[in-house]
Design an enzyme around this catalytic site. Structure first.
Site, mmCIF file in Angstrom:
data_model
loop_
_atom_site.group_PDB
_atom_site.id
_atom_site.type_symbol
_atom_site.label_atom_id
_atom_site.label_comp_id
_atom_site.label_asym_id
_atom_site.label_seq_id
_atom_site.Cartn_x
_atom_site.Cartn_y
_atom_site.Cartn_z
ATOM 1 C CE1 TYR A 114 -4.020 -1.820 -0.369
ATOM 2 C CE2 TYR A 114 -2.963 -3.315 1.188
ATOM 3 C CZ TYR A 114 -3.958 -3.049 0.254
ATOM 4 O OH TYR A 114 -4.875 -4.017 -0.068
ATOM 5 C CG HIS A 162 -13.747 -1.663 -2.228
ATOM 6 N ND1 HIS A 162 -13.574 -2.222 -3.472
ATOM 7 C CD2 HIS A 162 -14.846 -2.252 -1.703
ATOM 8 C CE1 HIS A 162 -14.549 -3.112 -3.692
ATOM 9 N NE2 HIS A 162 -15.329 -3.132 -2.639
HETATM 10 N N1 APR Z 1 -12.077 2.382 -19.878
HETATM 11 C C1 APR Z 1 -13.135 1.653 -19.425
HETATM 12 N N2 APR Z 1 -12.998 0.442 -18.841
HETATM 13 C C2 APR Z 1 -11.754 -0.052 -18.716
HETATM 14 C C3 APR Z 1 -10.618 0.647 -19.179
HETATM 15 C C4 APR Z 1 -10.812 1.927 -19.771
HETATM 16 N N3 APR Z 1 -9.800 2.670 -20.213
HETATM 17 N N4 APR Z 1 -9.516 -0.111 -18.914
HETATM 18 C C5 APR Z 1 -9.958 -1.233 -18.325
HETATM 19 N N5 APR Z 1 -11.303 -1.214 -18.208
HETATM 20 C C6 APR Z 1 -12.199 -2.222 -17.609
HETATM 21 C C7 APR Z 1 -11.737 -3.646 -17.818
HETATM 22 O O1 APR Z 1 -12.237 -4.151 -19.044
HETATM 23 C C8 APR Z 1 -12.346 -4.358 -16.609
HETATM 24 O O2 APR Z 1 -13.643 -4.868 -16.907
HETATM 25 O O3 APR Z 1 -12.200 -2.014 -16.222
HETATM 26 C C9 APR Z 1 -12.465 -3.245 -15.548
HETATM 27 C C10 APR Z 1 -11.480 -3.369 -14.399
HETATM 28 O O4 APR Z 1 -11.769 -4.532 -13.679
HETATM 29 P P1 APR Z 1 -10.937 -4.946 -12.382
HETATM 30 O O5 APR Z 1 -9.486 -4.887 -12.660
HETATM 31 O O6 APR Z 1 -11.487 -6.236 -11.900
HETATM 32 O O7 APR Z 1 -11.260 -3.766 -11.329
HETATM 33 P P2 APR Z 1 -12.534 -3.570 -10.404
HETATM 34 O O8 APR Z 1 -13.747 -4.124 -11.053
HETATM 35 O O9 APR Z 1 -12.556 -2.154 -9.990
HETATM 36 O O10 APR Z 1 -12.167 -4.465 -9.154
HETATM 37 C C11 APR Z 1 -13.058 -4.512 -8.073
HETATM 38 O O11 APR Z 1 -11.516 -5.813 -6.844
HETATM 39 O O12 APR Z 1 -9.440 -6.384 -6.040
HETATM 40 C C12 APR Z 1 -10.564 -5.665 -5.809
HETATM 41 O O13 APR Z 1 -10.734 -4.041 -4.211
HETATM 42 C C13 APR Z 1 -10.354 -4.220 -5.546
HETATM 43 O O14 APR Z 1 -11.956 -2.447 -5.850
HETATM 44 C C14 APR Z 1 -11.324 -3.552 -6.476
HETATM 45 C C15 APR Z 1 -12.316 -4.653 -6.789
#
Ligand code: APR
Length: 234
Positions: free
Chosen positions: A55, A110
């Site tokens: 972190y 979160h």
């Molecule tokens: N524009 C729009 N969407 C995007 C872009 C972009 N430029 N780049 C990536 N993405 C999309 C990806 O296709 C994916 O579906 O954003 C999504 C990111 O997904 P994750 O990496 O799983 O992130 P998130 O959904 O926020 O994760 C949820 O998981 O590990 C935990 O606590 C962490 O808050 C997080 C939670």
């Protein structure tokens, strides 16, 4: 159609074009680190140094000159400042880019990288420096009790009662930049559907829950979010 009660959920995808990596895309954080090593209460108990370092690295990243909010964060803040109805932005992101863009009505479900919490007195402080075992709580002065103000896997996300009551009353729910892998956020669309709201997914690609949304728009957040909000009017 003009909406009166809007809830927007954001995830890591909205900050991707700001230079912050996502979690589950190719080369994402969870490809480099094991969740059970750095993002659980058990990991913090077993190896606090590793968790602090993880972190600390992410907190330091936020202070880099090249990391700044993008046009999607900006469009949300602008929309909120002109919208006459009820508006709430709920983010899974622990970065500070929504507030940097000017968003005000914001829930960090979160937690926040730039905050630390004392395990002894519960006090939550702003924290921009590194955190470690010797960090002192500014409220009770105790040491060894400061942890990142982050909701780890296995912990309850923040302000869930507020979020559920907003979802139950909303007439528009928009999910932006999230893969729909992590509950409870991944379940918000169903609650909004049950409330009769229009539900929209704005993402780079279909999420896990894509079929649950009534409308879907795929593309980069910096392009599709401003265009979608412009289309809503005020
Ligand atoms: N524009 C729009 N969407 C995007 C872009 C972009 N430029 N780049 C990536 N993405 C999309 C990806 O296709 C994916 O579906 O954003 C999504 C990111 O997904 P994750 O990496 O799983 O992130 P998130 O959904 O926020 O994760 C949820 O998981 O590990 C935990 O606590 C962490 O808050 C997080 C939670």
């Amino acid at each position: 159609m003009s909406y009166q009660n809007i809830v927007i959920l954001t995830g890591a995808g909205i900050s991707q074009e700001s230079g912050l990596g996502t979690f589950r895309d190719n080369g994402g954080l969870w490809a480099e680190y094991a969740i059970e090593d750095v993002a659980t209460p058990e990991a913090f108990a077993a190896n606090p140094r590793l968790v602090y370092d993880f972190y600390n690295m992410r907190r330091a990243e936020l202070l880099k000159d090249e990391i700044s909010f993008n046009s999607a964060h900006q469009a949300l803040a602008d929309f909120e400042s002109h919208f006459a109805g009820q508006f709430k932005l709920v983010t899974q992101n622990v970065d500070n880019l929504h507030e940097a863009a000017g968003s005000k009505s914001l829930i960090h479900m979160h937690g926040e990288l730039q905050k630390a919490r004392c395990l002894f007195c519960g006090h939550i402080s702003m924290w921009e420096d590194d955190l470690d075992e010797k960090s002192i709580c500014p409220s009770c002065q105790d040491t060894r009790g400061m942890r990142p103000h982050i909701v780890w896997f296995g912990e309850m996300p923040l302000q869930m009662d507020d979020i559920y009551s907003l979802l139950a009353d909303c007439d528009l729910f928009v999910s932006i930049g999230t893969s729909g892998n992590v509950y409870p956020a991944a379940g918000f669309v169903q609650i909004a559907n049950d409330a009769g709201a229009h539900t929209v997914e704005l993402n780079l690609e279909p999420s896990q829950g894509a079929t649950l949304f009534k409308e879907k728009i795929y593309g980069k957040a910096s392009e599709i979010v401003p265009a979608f909000l412009k289309g809503l009017g005020r």
